[in-house]
Motif scaffolding. Structure first.
Motif, PDB file in Angstrom:
ATOM      1  N   PRO A 298       0.812  -1.226   0.000  1.00 46.25           N
ATOM      2  CA  PRO A 298       0.000   0.000   0.000  1.00 46.25           C
ATOM      3  C   PRO A 298       0.846   1.278   0.000  1.00 46.25           C
ATOM      4  CG  PRO A 298      -0.601  -1.482   1.817  1.00 46.25           C
ATOM      5  CD  PRO A 298       0.685  -1.966   1.266  1.00 46.25           C
ATOM      6  N   PHE A 299       2.162   1.129   0.103  1.00 45.83           N
ATOM      7  CA  PHE A 299       3.033   2.291   0.255  1.00 45.83           C
ATOM      8  C   PHE A 299       3.903   2.518  -0.977  1.00 45.83           C
ATOM      9  CE2 PHE A 299       2.278   0.330   4.417  1.00 45.83           C
ATOM     10  CZ  PHE A 299       1.561   1.361   5.029  1.00 45.83           C
ATOM     11  N   ASP A 300       4.512   3.673  -1.033  1.00 46.63           N
ATOM     12  CA  ASP A 300       5.376   4.049  -2.144  1.00 46.63           C
ATOM     13  C   ASP A 300       6.498   3.025  -2.324  1.00 46.63           C
ATOM     14  OD1 ASP A 300       6.542   6.074  -4.070  1.00 46.63           O
ATOM     15  OD2 ASP A 300       8.155   5.939  -2.590  1.00 46.63           O
ATOM     16  N   ALA A 301       6.639   2.513  -3.547  1.00 44.38           N
ATOM     17  CA  ALA A 301       7.615   1.452  -3.802  1.00 44.38           C
ATOM     18  C   ALA A 301       9.043   1.914  -3.565  1.00 44.38           C
ATOM     19  CB  ALA A 301       7.461   0.938  -5.233  1.00 44.38           C
ATOM     20  N   ASP A 302       9.354   3.153  -3.938  1.00 44.33           N
ATOM     21  CA  ASP A 302      10.705   3.675  -3.715  1.00 44.33           C
ATOM     22  C   ASP A 302      11.048   3.680  -2.228  1.00 44.33           C
ATOM     23  OD1 ASP A 302      10.935   4.099  -6.419  1.00 44.33           O
ATOM     24  OD2 ASP A 302      10.461   6.227  -6.322  1.00 44.33           O
ATOM     25  N   THR A 303      10.066   4.056  -1.417  1.00 42.08           N
ATOM     26  CA  THR A 303      10.284   4.117   0.030  1.00 42.08           C
ATOM     27  C   THR A 303      10.483   2.724   0.615  1.00 42.08           C
ATOM     28  OG1 THR A 303       8.929   6.122   0.161  1.00 42.08           O
ATOM     29  CG2 THR A 303       9.320   4.925   2.218  1.00 42.08           C
ATOM     30  N   VAL A 304       9.640   1.780   0.207  1.00 48.47           N
ATOM     31  CA  VAL A 304       9.755   0.401   0.701  1.00 48.47           C
ATOM     32  C   VAL A 304      11.106  -0.188   0.301  1.00 48.47           C
ATOM     33  CG1 VAL A 304       8.798  -1.942   0.571  1.00 48.47           C
ATOM     34  CG2 VAL A 304       7.255   0.036   0.672  1.00 48.47           C
ATOM     35  N   HIS A 305      11.488   0.021  -0.948  1.00 47.87           N
ATOM     36  CA  HIS A 305      12.770  -0.491  -1.444  1.00 47.87           C
ATOM     37  C   HIS A 305      13.930   0.094  -0.643  1.00 47.87           C
ATOM     38  CE1 HIS A 305      16.264  -0.510  -4.253  1.00 47.87           C
ATOM     39  NE2 HIS A 305      15.831  -1.731  -4.513  1.00 47.87           N
ATOM     40  N   LYS A 306      13.896   1.390  -0.410  1.00 43.85           N
ATOM     41  CA  LYS A 306      14.963   2.075   0.318  1.00 43.85           C
ATOM     42  C   LYS A 306      15.066   1.582   1.750  1.00 43.85           C
ATOM     43  CE  LYS A 306      16.480   6.705   1.748  1.00 43.85           C
ATOM     44  NZ  LYS A 306      16.151   8.143   1.757  1.00 43.85           N
ATOM     45  N   LYS A 307      13.917   1.422   2.424  1.00 44.26           N
ATOM     46  CA  LYS A 307      13.919   0.986   3.823  1.00 44.26           C
ATOM     47  C   LYS A 307      14.379  -0.465   3.959  1.00 44.26           C
ATOM     48  CE  LYS A 307      10.815   4.253   6.039  1.00 44.26           C
ATOM     49  NZ  LYS A 307      11.868   4.623   7.032  1.00 44.26           N
ATOM     50  N   LEU A 308      14.012  -1.303   3.008  1.00 45.58           N
ATOM     51  CA  LEU A 308      14.502  -2.684   3.018  1.00 45.58           C
ATOM     52  C   LEU A 308      16.022  -2.712   2.872  1.00 45.58           C
ATOM     53  CD1 LEU A 308      11.843  -4.509   0.787  1.00 45.58           C
ATOM     54  CD2 LEU A 308      12.305  -4.986   3.193  1.00 45.58           C
ATOM     55  N   LEU A 309      16.534  -1.883   1.958  1.00 43.89           N
ATOM     56  CA  LEU A 309      17.985  -1.831   1.743  1.00 43.89           C
ATOM     57  C   LEU A 309      18.703  -1.321   2.987  1.00 43.89           C
ATOM     58  CD1 LEU A 309      20.310  -2.302  -0.191  1.00 43.89           C
ATOM     59  CD2 LEU A 309      19.909  -0.030  -1.162  1.00 43.89           C
TER      60      LEU A 309
END
Length: 356
Positions: A298-309
């Motif tokens: 449900p959240f911004d993909a760029d943000t999810v990707h960055k936080k996972l990294l």
């Protein structure tokens, strides 16, 4: 040094190189070769005359692959990865003014190669179910007569197999359909029977990269004997290195049990990962017949990707691709890697939910 205007306007192929403790971004097999197999490889490597060119036809390796796939040696030509073979196809099939067609989103090398050669392209968006849009594709094929139709089967990055009935109807309207089966070992679906029949206008691409030998860069094209005979005219000499030929031969003769075990492990984990992702609130996961998943939160993909990294987990951000807004791609790892991914994703989603 003056590059052509065509080259200056190209965009280089983009891959993910960020450092992370868990790397699930490149669709590689998560299992390295066992030590005993590496020892056998070392023994064979010692025998290589490094001052000599390799067999330009890679005959012994082609013979092994032919037996493995149930075709003739004369039905196979090898490349430095399937990328090289994609380049040869775009070079050899049709004239430079004739177009290349493919669905989007898909493997970006089709566009990279077409642009490098200055060939026109027709990109046909997938339908809402991420399947081939047959009517729009048929319109392109009938009106513009592209010389090549590239089909990633299963498709990267969506992971699904396109409707075979649709593909069978569409390929009758084009000069040549290329079935790019990089993920065949995880789907079990193929156009191999059609590829060796000259009346079916299909060729198949395979690779050893997804079954544990990504470092070797060995790809294969399977087609009828006359096609392969002509295709050898465009192949660069000595394109598959001596070490790559030797290592591939050892693994495919003495390491098949390991490869089959590893592939089955990935398929088992794929099903587990699917079920676990489906349990997460707000997460939409798309079915896959490959060794990776496409999913959406449900959240911004760029943000999810960055936080996972930031938490040490690297996956692929594909949200910039047409029709995949908000989507991410994760390949199946070892069970412990998949557990870390699931735990970390859950943490990230909770953090984002609390700040929403």
């Amino acid at each position: 040094m003056v590059f052509s205007k065509r080259i200056k306007h190209l965009k280089a192929y983009k891959t993910e190189t960020s450092k992370a403790r868990i790397k699930l971004s490149s669709n590689e097999l998560p299992y390295d070769l066992p030590e005993e197999l590496k020892t056998k490889i070392q023994e064979e490597i010692k025998k290589i005359p490094f001052n000599r060119y390799p067999d330009p036809y890679a005959t012994e390796l082609r013979e092994i692959l032919a037996e493995l796939w149930g075709v003739k040696t004369e039905n196979i030509i090898l490349g430095n990865g399937s990328d090289e073979l994609i380049f040869y196809l775009a070079t050899a099939i049709g004239e430079n003014y004739e177009a290349i067609a493919y669905p989007i989103p898909t493997f970006p090398m089709y566009r990279v190669v077409a642009d490098t050669l200055g060939r026109p392209v027709y990109e046909v968006p997938l339908d809402k179910n991420l399947d081939i849009d047959e009517s729009r594709f048929a319109e392109i094929l009938e009106n513009y007569r592209p010389a090549l139709m590239f089909i990633s089967y299963p498709n990267n990055p969506t992971g699904n197999l396109f409707s075979r009935d649709k593909l069978n109807r569409l390929r009758k309207k084009t000069a040549l359909m290329v079935s790019d089966e990089a993920y065949y070992n995880f789907s079990g679906e193929t156009f191999l029977k059609e590829a060796v029949d000259p009346s079916e206008n299909v060729v198949v691409l395979r690779t050893l990269s997804k079954i544990g030998l990504a470092s070797l860069r060995v790809g294969a094209l399977i087609a009828d004997e006359n096609f392969i005979r002509e295709f050898f005219k465009v192949k660069l000499p000595f394109n598959v290195t001596y070490p790559s030929q030797v290592i591939a031969k050892v693994v495919l003769t003495e390491g098949l049990d390991f490869i089959n075990w590893a592939v089955n492990q990935v398929i088992t984990e794929r099903e587990r990962l699917l079920k676990e992702l489906q349990k997460m609130e707000g997460v939409k996961v798309f079915p896959s017949k490959a060794n990776f998943f496409l999913f959406k939160t449900p959240f911004d993909a760029d943000t999810v990707h960055k936080k996972l990294l930031e938490k040490g987990v690297l996956i692929r951000n594909v949200s910039y691709l047409p029709g995949l807004e908000g989507c991410l791609r994760v390949n199946v790892g070892k069970p412990e890697e998949n557990d870390i991914f699931l735990e970390t994703l859950s943490e990230v989603l909770k953090e984002l939910s609390s700040t929403a």
